[in-house]
Design a protein around this motif. Structure first.
Motif, PDB file in Angstrom:
ATOM      1  N   SER A 118       0.896  -1.424  -0.176  1.00  0.00           N
ATOM      2  CA  SER A 118       0.177   0.198  -0.271  1.00  0.00           C
ATOM      3  C   SER A 118       1.106   0.746   0.127  1.00  0.00           C
ATOM      4  O   SER A 118       0.546   2.387   0.404  1.00  0.00           O
ATOM      5  CB  SER A 118      -0.329  -0.105   1.034  1.00  0.00           C
ATOM      6  N   ASP A 119       2.582   0.788  -0.171  1.00  0.00           N
ATOM      7  CA  ASP A 119       2.700   2.157  -0.192  1.00  0.00           C
ATOM      8  C   ASP A 119       3.092   2.879  -1.584  1.00  0.00           C
ATOM      9  O   ASP A 119       3.380   4.290  -1.479  1.00  0.00           O
ATOM     10  CB  ASP A 119       4.573   2.026   0.279  1.00  0.00           C
ATOM     11  N   GLY A 120       2.237   2.596  -2.693  1.00  0.00           N
ATOM     12  CA  GLY A 120       2.201   3.154  -3.958  1.00  0.00           C
ATOM     13  C   GLY A 120       1.234   2.417  -4.866  1.00  0.00           C
ATOM     14  O   GLY A 120       1.448   1.636  -5.228  1.00  0.00           O
ATOM     15  N   PHE A 121       0.198   3.390  -4.951  1.00  0.00           N
ATOM     16  CA  PHE A 121      -1.160   2.731  -5.935  1.00  0.00           C
ATOM     17  C   PHE A 121      -0.764   3.170  -7.011  1.00  0.00           C
ATOM     18  O   PHE A 121      -0.637   4.595  -7.333  1.00  0.00           O
ATOM     19  CB  PHE A 121      -2.417   3.349  -5.208  1.00  0.00           C
ATOM     20  N   LEU A 122      -1.277   2.320  -8.430  1.00  0.00           N
ATOM     21  CA  LEU A 122      -1.792   3.721 -10.022  1.00  0.00           C
ATOM     22  C   LEU A 122      -2.673   4.158  -9.615  1.00  0.00           C
ATOM     23  O   LEU A 122      -3.821   3.880  -9.394  1.00  0.00           O
ATOM     24  CB  LEU A 122      -1.599   2.024 -10.674  1.00  0.00           C
ATOM     25  N   ALA A 123      -2.635   5.291 -10.227  1.00  0.00           N
ATOM     26  CA  ALA A 123      -3.466   6.137 -10.917  1.00  0.00           C
ATOM     27  C   ALA A 123      -4.732   4.892 -11.659  1.00  0.00           C
ATOM     28  O   ALA A 123      -3.854   4.112 -12.328  1.00  0.00           O
ATOM     29  CB  ALA A 123      -2.299   7.554 -11.926  1.00  0.00           C
ATOM     30  N   PRO A 124      -5.777   5.369 -12.015  1.00  0.00           N
ATOM     31  CA  PRO A 124      -6.225   5.195 -12.537  1.00  0.00           C
ATOM     32  C   PRO A 124      -6.144   5.332 -14.123  1.00  0.00           C
ATOM     33  O   PRO A 124      -6.404   3.813 -14.875  1.00  0.00           O
ATOM     34  CB  PRO A 124      -7.926   5.608 -12.072  1.00  0.00           C
TER      35      PRO A 124
END
Length: 326
Positions: A118-124
Motif C-alpha cells: 500500500s506504499d504506492g498505488f497506480l493512478a487510474p
C-alpha cells in the motif's frame, strides 16, 4: 459526495471534491489538503467537504474547474493498509476445481484475506508495467471500501458504520508467479504488483439504493482491447459483505483511518455476466476442455473497468490501463 486526488501536491496528492457527473471539481483548501488528512478526522471533515460538494452541485462554486482524469492519482495515492478479501467464494471454488482440489467447508464461513502493498498505488490511467509476459499478467475487477478508525473486535453489526467511502479496484495479478509463492506457505509478494483504483471515491449515500449498507448492487464492466468480457453484478453471489470483511480484519487488531478493504474478484456463479479476470475464463476452459486457451495479457493490451449506475452514468470513473514492458 465524490472525492479524488490530483497528482500534484506531493506523494499524497491534493484532495478535490468532484461533481456527481464527474465533469467538474474544486480543491479543498482550507478544509483538508489530502484525503488521508480528511479521513483522520472524518466526523469533523465530512460535513465541511459535503458543504463544498453542495456548492459545486448547485453551480455556486466559481472556483470550479473541468475534471481531467489524466491529472488524477489514486483517490488515496498511498495508504496505511490495503487488505484484500475473497468475498466471492464462487471464484475460489473455480480456482480449486480447475486444479482438481476440493473447497474446504470453512471457506464458506471464514473469509480469505491477504495484506497487499500500500506504499504506492497506480493512478487510474497509469500503465501496468512488467518485465516479462510469462509472468501471467491479469486484471482483477473489484469493489473496495475505506474505513475510519475501527476498534479491535468490532462486531459485524457495528462494522458497517465505519465505512466512509467506496471505490473501484483493479487488483493486478501476475498469475505465473503466484503458485510458487503460495507453495512456500507464506503469501503473496511478487505475484501482486501495484494496485490501481478508479478516479473517484464515493460516499455510500451517493450510491443511493444501489448500496445496501454492505454490498454494491451494480454491474462491473470489464473490456479488454475494446471487447467486453465481463459485466458481473457486484451484489450477486457476494458471500461475505463488507461489514463481515471489516470485522474479520479487525479480529485481533484495530484498523486505522484510511484502511482499504477489497472484495476480491467480483464473480457470478451463473457465468452469464462474463468474468472479472482472465484467470476465471481459463478456469472454465480447463474444467470444460482440460486446458486453458485464453492467454493472459500481453504488452500493448488495454483493460478498462467501470461501474455504471442505473442512470447510465459512470459512478467512479474508469480504470483504463495499458500493459507496458519495463
Amino acid at each position: 459526495m465524490k472525492l479524488a486526488s490530483l497528482k500534484k501536491g506531493g506523494r499524497d496528492g491534493t484532495l478535490i471534491v468532484v461533481s456527481s457527473d464527474l465533469s467538474r471539481a474544486v480543491t479543498t483548501h482550507g478544509v483538508a489538503h489530502t484525503l488521508q488528512e480528511a479521513l483522520d478526522d472524518w466526523s469533523h471533515m465530512e460535513p465541511r467537504l459535503r458543504a463544498l460538494s453542495d456548492r459545486l452541485e448547485a453551480g455556486a462554486a466559481k472556483e470550479a474547474f473541468p475534471l481531467d482524469v489524466a491529472q488524477l492519482a489514486s483517490p488515496l495515492p498511498r495508504a496505511y493498509q490495503w487488505l484484500d478479501g475473497s468475498a466471492y467464494v464462487n471464484h475460489v471454488e473455480l480456482v480449486r476445481k480447475a486444479r482438481g482440489a476440493a473447497l474446504p467447508e470453512s471457506f464458506w464461513s471464514d473469509p480469505l484475506m491477504y495484506q497487499g502493498g500500500s506504499d504506492g498505488f497506480l493512478a487510474p490511467t497509469e500503465a501496468i508495467r512488467a518485465k516479462d509476459e510469462a509472468w501471467g499478467i491479469d486484471f482483477e475487477a473489484e469493489i473496495a471500501v475505506v474505513t475510519d478508525d475501527v476498534p479491535m473486535g468490532v462486531s459485524v453489526a457495528e462494522a458497517g458504520k465505519h465505512i466512509t467511502l467506496v471505490m473501484l479496484v483493479n487488483d493486478v495479478s501476475l498469475r505465473g508467479l503466484i503458485p510458487a509463492e503460495l507453495a512456500k506457505g507464506f503469501g503473496f509478494v511478487h505475484g501482486k504488483p501495484p494496485t490501481a483504483f478508479g478516479p473517484v471515491a464515493v460516499t455510500p449515500d451517493a450510491l443511493g439504493d444501489a448500496w445496501d449498507g454492505g454490498k454494491l448492487h451494480l454491474p462491473v464492466t470489464c473490456s479488454l482491447n475494446g471487447a467486453k468480457v465481463g459485466w458481473t453484478d457486484a451484489g450477486l453471489d457476494m458471500t461475505f459483505d463488507f461489514p463481515t470483511l471489516i470485522a474479520h480484519a479487525a479480529k485481533t487488531r484495530p484498523l486505522n483511518a484510511g484502511t482499504i478493504i477489497g472484495s476480491g474478484t467480483v464473480s457470478n456463479s451463473d457465468q452469464k455476466h462474463g468474468y472479472s479476470c482472465i484467470a476465471e475464463i481459463r478456469m472454465i476452459e480447463t474444467i470444460a476442455g482440460g486446458k486453458p486457451t485464453t492467454p493472459f495479457m500481453s504488452f500493448g493490451d488495454r483493460i478498462r473497468i467501470e461501474v455504471t449506475g442505473r442512470d447510465g452514468a459512470s459512478v467512479f470513473g474508469a480504470v483504463d490501463q495499458v500493459v507496458e514492458r519495463v
